[in-house]
Write a protein that holds these residues in place. Structure first.
Motif: not given
Ligand code: IMP
Length: 432
Positions: A1-5, A259-266, A429-432
């Protein structure tokens, strides 16, 4: 489980639509948290193009929960049109789980009128807004006269709020901007019609997301625009009227930062900008034109030509810092094929001052800055079929590695074409 922005690291149009669509496969909930129909995500699925302005791209996957968060400003006419268009394409089955925050603010006709009137009056100093009423809607939110979805759904409250808004806005429109007034009765009837259709989607979306997190669901927070259009950290005043940086995902959807696990910057492999405002690495000659044409750099919302330039790592480094980016999704690398040499902006210079970590906030200073470039050898091979880093020409790999060094974060993926499968997946990011 992940919370990704997911956020844009430049001035928007980084190709977020495709990346959100890719990650949406792994997510149970896709939530937008700021902006409105100033955004436009172009998605190509099975060769068919779909442009979404309000509804999260996750709608194109079955059984996803799609949320329009409280931080958004929503034009109901546009939203309902989008629902209708998706329905016509059989992409919006009757059991679609679309939830709109009751706290989200509603864009009204006078917001659009004021947006356009203000730009016209500004003339040469205009911001170059999308004209969708975004700024005036956020103004009303901040001065506490805005109409939220929950207000719209209660016709008595709506009528009262509308009356005082129409009175005030008509004063500005007619007395200051010398424009036509808006009419209370027509707006009331039109918007009550929208309310009837939107009622079924209204919800406490913060609670819904919280329940999903507790159930172990994966959540994707879909940012719109880019970090340099952020009202606080962008190239003010040439920005949009919301916070586009990752922190906004929490306030704009009612989720705590813990709650946030990762932030992906495009990050696009070059830089583009629509609208006015300083652009240090802008290319006005043939290379800029080539990028514009090959990259199909037209605004998805307004159709305007996007200004194009070399990749600006000062912008990206600031975004990495301000948004706490943990991985970069590099997009449109294929557009650079055949351009040799390539340039990367590593700093700005004005007089004896140099900026490499941060964009100077003073627009005048920024306008005087010139780029400090590093040159890198380009490649001429077609890279659109690449599935791994090893499939890329060595110079493309070097370009990517240099970007990782300059950004201080690793790539999560590299996109080499518009289709879903034209992607090199590196770290999910959803797979750790
Ligand atoms: P507004 O958001 O319509 O008020 O426009 C303010 C500035 O943000 C203008 O320069 C717009 O071109 C820019 N902008 C707003 N939304 C987007 C977007 O989704 N992509 C790129 N630029 C945008």
């Amino acid at each position: 489980m992940a919370q990704v922005i997911i956020v844009g690291t430049q001035w928007g149009d980084e190709g977020k639509g495709k990346i959100v669509d890719l990650y949406a496969r792994d997510a149970d909930v896709i939530a937008r948290f700021q902006g409105g129909n100033n955004a436009g995500h172009t998605l190509v699925v099975e060769g068919r193009q779909t442009i979404l302005h309000l509804i999260p791209s996750g709608i194109l996957h079955n059984n996803k929960i799609c949320v329009l968060g409280n931080g958004m400003v929503i034009d109901p006419e546009v939203l309902l049109q989008e629902i209708d268009e998706l329905s016509e394409k059989n992409l919006f089955p009757p059991d679609t789980k679309l939830y709109i925050s009751q706290n989200a603010h509603i864009i009204m006709p006078y917001h659009r009128s004021l947006d356009k009137a203000r730009e016209t009056r500004k003339g040469a100093t205009k911001i170059g807004t999308t004209g969708r009423g975004i700024g005036p809607a956020y103004e009303d939110k901040i001065v506490r006269t805005g109409i939220r979805l929950c207000d719209l759904l209660d016709s008595e409250t709506f009528g009262e709020m509308l009356r005082s808004n129409v009175e005030e806005k008509n004063f500005y429109l007619t007395q200051f901007y010398e424009e036509k007034p808006v009419e209370y009765d027509a707006i009331f009837d039109e918007y009550c019609g929208y309310a009837d259709r939107l009622r079924q989607y209204a919800a406490n979306t913060s609670l819904i997301i919280d329940q999903e997190i507790k159930k172990g669901s994966d959540i994707l927070f879909e940012g719109a625009q880019g970090c340099h259009l952020d009202i606080d950290y962008g190239t003010y005043p040439f920005v949009t009227s919301s916070n586009t940086a990752a922190g906004s995902a929490c306030c704009g959807s009612g989720v705590g930062p813990t709650r946030i696990d990762a932030v992906v910057g495009i990050c696009k492999a070059y830089t583009t900008r629509v609208g006015e405002g300083p652009f240090v690495t802008e290319l006005t000659g043939t290379i800029g034109e080539k990028i514009q044409t090959v990259g199909c750099e037209f605004g998805a919302t307004t159709g305007r030509k996007r200004r194009c330039g070399w990749l600006d790592m000062v912008l990206v480094r600031q975004s990495v810092r301000v948004s706490g980016i943990t991985g970069i999704a590099l997009t449109k690398l294929d557009v650079l094929t055949g351009i040799n040499p390539l340039r990367i902006c590593v700093a700005y210079k004005t007089g004896s001052e140099q900026f490499s970590e941060s964009v100077p906030p003073n627009t005048k200073v920024l306008g005087q800055c010139s780029p400090v470039y590093e040159e890198m050898a380009g490649w001429s091979e077609d890279i659109t079929g690449a599935k791994t880093m090893d499939d890329l020409p060595v110079n493309a790999r070097r370009y990517i590695e240099r970007l990782e060094e300059l950004a201080g974060v690793k790539m999560s993926l590299v996109s080499v074409g518009p289709g879903r499968d034209e992607t090199i997946m590196l770290r999910n990011p959803f797979h750790g």
